[in-house]
Motif scaffolding. Structure first.
Motif, short mmCIF file in Angstrom:
data_model
loop_
_atom_site.label_atom_id
_atom_site.label_comp_id
_atom_site.label_asym_id
_atom_site.label_seq_id
_atom_site.Cartn_x
_atom_site.Cartn_y
_atom_site.Cartn_z
N GLN A 1 14.20 -11.30 -2.35
CA GLN A 1 15.44 -10.54 -2.21
C GLN A 1 16.13 -10.80 -0.88
O GLN A 1 17.34 -10.58 -0.77
CB GLN A 1 15.13 -9.04 -2.35
N LEU B 1 21.88 -5.04 -5.07
CA LEU B 1 22.28 -6.45 -5.15
C LEU B 1 23.03 -6.75 -6.43
O LEU B 1 23.90 -7.63 -6.46
CB LEU B 1 21.03 -7.34 -5.03
N ASP C 1 17.24 -4.22 -5.95
CA ASP C 1 17.77 -4.90 -7.13
C ASP C 1 19.05 -4.25 -7.61
O ASP C 1 20.03 -4.93 -7.96
CB ASP C 1 16.73 -4.89 -8.26
N ASP D 1 19.37 -12.82 -0.72
CA ASP D 1 20.48 -12.27 -1.50
C ASP D 1 21.32 -11.26 -0.71
O ASP D 1 22.44 -10.93 -1.12
CB ASP D 1 19.96 -11.63 -2.78
#
Length: 377
Positions: free
Chosen positions: A137, A104, A101, A140
Motif C-alpha cells: 500500500q 485508496l 484500501d 499508492d
C-alpha cells in the motif's frame, strides 16, 4: 463531483489521551490547522478503553466522529472521503489495512499516511506483521508523513517505494503550554505511558536517582505500568493525567525526564511530543541521547543529555536554579519558534500542496483560504 476544502484524518484517537501519545500530537496539529483556516474532520474507532477515559469528547477546533467498524466507516463517510481535499490515515488504526484500501479506492484528493510510529512500522512491513499498513500500500499513497526524520525518509522511498516521504514531527500548542507560576516541589518527573523497552531507562535515569536521593521528591505519570514494579517510596505514581493538566505538572518539576522508545532511539530524529510540551512549559529537560537530538535542541544550552544514573544525579546536585532557568528559557524560545502547532500546520500545507502538483510556494487552492499564500520556510 465538486471537491470540498475539507481535510479528513482517520487516526488512533483524538478524543482520549489515555495510554497513547497520538491524541496530543493530533490535537496540536489540528488546532494549528484550524488557526490557519482549515475545515478538519477526525474519524476514530469507538473503543471501550477510550470511551471510559474520554478526556476531550468535544473539540472546538475540529469535528470528531466515532465509528464502530470499517463497514460503518464505509457506509457513513464514503461521500465525504471522495469529496475531501485530502485524506490522511494514521498509524495504529484498528483494521488499518482495510481502512487504507477504502481510502485508496475512494479518495480523489491527496491521499496521505501519517506514521507516528515509523521505525516500528518499517520493521513490521519487512515481515508483513504490520496490521495497520501493508508494504504493497505504501507506493499508492501520494504522501508518506513520518514522525521520524533523517535517513528513515530515504528508506521509505528506496526500500518501500514511497512516492514522497516527508518529516512531520509532533508539535506543541504554545498557548496551552506555558510556564506556570507554581512551586517546583518535584525534583525530577516523567510523563509517559509504560513500554517494555523504555522501562530500563526509567529505572536507571529516575528510579535509581530517587533511591540515592531519598529526601527529594520524584514523580511518574502514565498508564499501563505493571503492578509488580517496585517504585521507590519517594516516587509519586499517577496513572493518568489529562493534557489540560500537563502544564501544571511540568511547572512543578525542577527538571523533567524525556525518554525515547528503543526503535525511535535507534532510528534517531524522533523528538517526542513530551519533549516539546516540557520545553514550552519552561521546564529544563534531561533526555536520553539519540542521533538528531542536537538538531532539535542544543545540548548543554537548551537540553541536558544523560546516559547513566550518575549523569542524572550530577545534574540534580550541580546545576543551579539559575542555570536551569537559562536552559529552560532557551529551549522554550527554540520550540516556540520552530515547533508550534501553527508551524507544523504550515508544513503540512506545503506538503499537501506539493503532492497535488503545485509548487510549494504557490497558494493552496482547496486547502483552506484560497487567498492565503503559504510561505516556504
Amino acid at each position: 463531483m465538486r471537491r470540498s476544502d475539507e481535510i479528513i484524518f482517520i487516526g488512533l484517537s483524538i478524543t482520549s489521551s489515555w495510554g497513547n501519545g497520538h491524541a496530543s500530537t493530533y490535537r496540536s496539529l489540528l488546532r494549528g490547522l484550524h488557526r490557519r483556516g482549515h475545515k478538519v474532520l477526525f474519524l476514530e474507532r469507538d473503543q471501550p478503553w477510550y470511551a471510559s477515559n474520554r478526556d476531550a469528547p468535544i473539540l472546538p477546533f475540529c469535528q470528531s466522529r466515532l465509528y464502530a467498524d470499517v463497514d460503518e466507516l464505509r457506509s457513513r463517510f464514503t461521500p465525504r472521503i471522495r469529496a475531501a481535499a485530502a485524506v490522511i490515515v494514521g498509524s495504529y488504526v484498528d483494521d488499518g489495512r482495510n481502512v487504507c484500501d477504502w481510502v485508496l479506492e475512494h479518495a480523489t484528493g491527496v491521499k496521505a499516511f501519517y506514521d507516528i510510529d515509523t521505525p516500528v512500522t518499517l520493521a513490521r512491513l519487512r515481515d508483513d506483521s504490520c496490521e495497520y499498513l501493508a508494504a504493497s500500500q505504501v507506493p499508492d499513497f501520494d504522501l508518506m508523513l513520518s514522525f521520524t526524520g533523517g535517513p528513515t525518509l530515504q528508506r521509505l522511498e528506496r526500500d518501500f517505494g514511497a512516492k514522497c516521504a516527508r518529516p512531520l514531527y509532533c508539535s506543541v500548542d504554545v498557548d496551552q503550554h506555558q510556564p506556570k507560576d507554581v512551586r517546583r516541589d518535584i525534583e525530577l518527573g516523567y510523563l509517559g505511558t509504560y513500554s517494555d523497552d523504555r522501562q530500563p531507562a526509567l529505572e536507571e535515569l529516575l528510579n535509581e536517582p530517587a533511591r540515592r536521593m531519598p529526601k527529594r521528591r520524584f514523580a511518574v505519570v502514565g498508564a499501563q505500568y505493571p503492578p509488580h514494579i517496585a517504585w521507590p517510596k519517594n516516587v509519586q505514581r499517577i496513572d493518568h493525567m489529562a493534557p489540560g493538566s500537563h502544564a501544571q505538572f511540568y511547572g512543578r518539576q525542577r527538571f523533567t525526564l524525556n525518554l525515547t522508545r528503543a526503535d525511535m532511539r535507534k532510528a534517531g530524529h524522533s523528538p517526542s511530543v513530551r519533549l516539546f510540551e516540557a520545553a514550552a512549559c519552561g521546564t529544563p529537560i534531561i533526555s536520553d541521547e539519540w542521533v538528531g537530538i542536537d538538531e532539535v535542541l542544543e545540548p548543554g544550552k537548551e537540553i541536558l543529555l544523560a546516559s547513566s544514573t550518575e549523569d542524572v544525579t550530577r545534574y540534580l546536585d550541580e546545576v543551579s536554579d539559575e542555570q536551569a532557568r537559562q536552559i529552560a528559557v532557551a529551549a522554550r524560545e527554540r520550540v516556540c519558534a520552530e515547533h508550534s502547532s501553527v508551524h507544523r500546520a504550515e508544513e503540512l500545507e506545503r506538503y499537501l500542496n506539493a503532492a497535488r502538483g503545485g509548487p510549494e510556494r504557490r497558494k493552496v487552492i482547496g486547502l483552506g483560504d484560497a487567498e492565503r499564500a503559504v510561505a516556504a520556510p
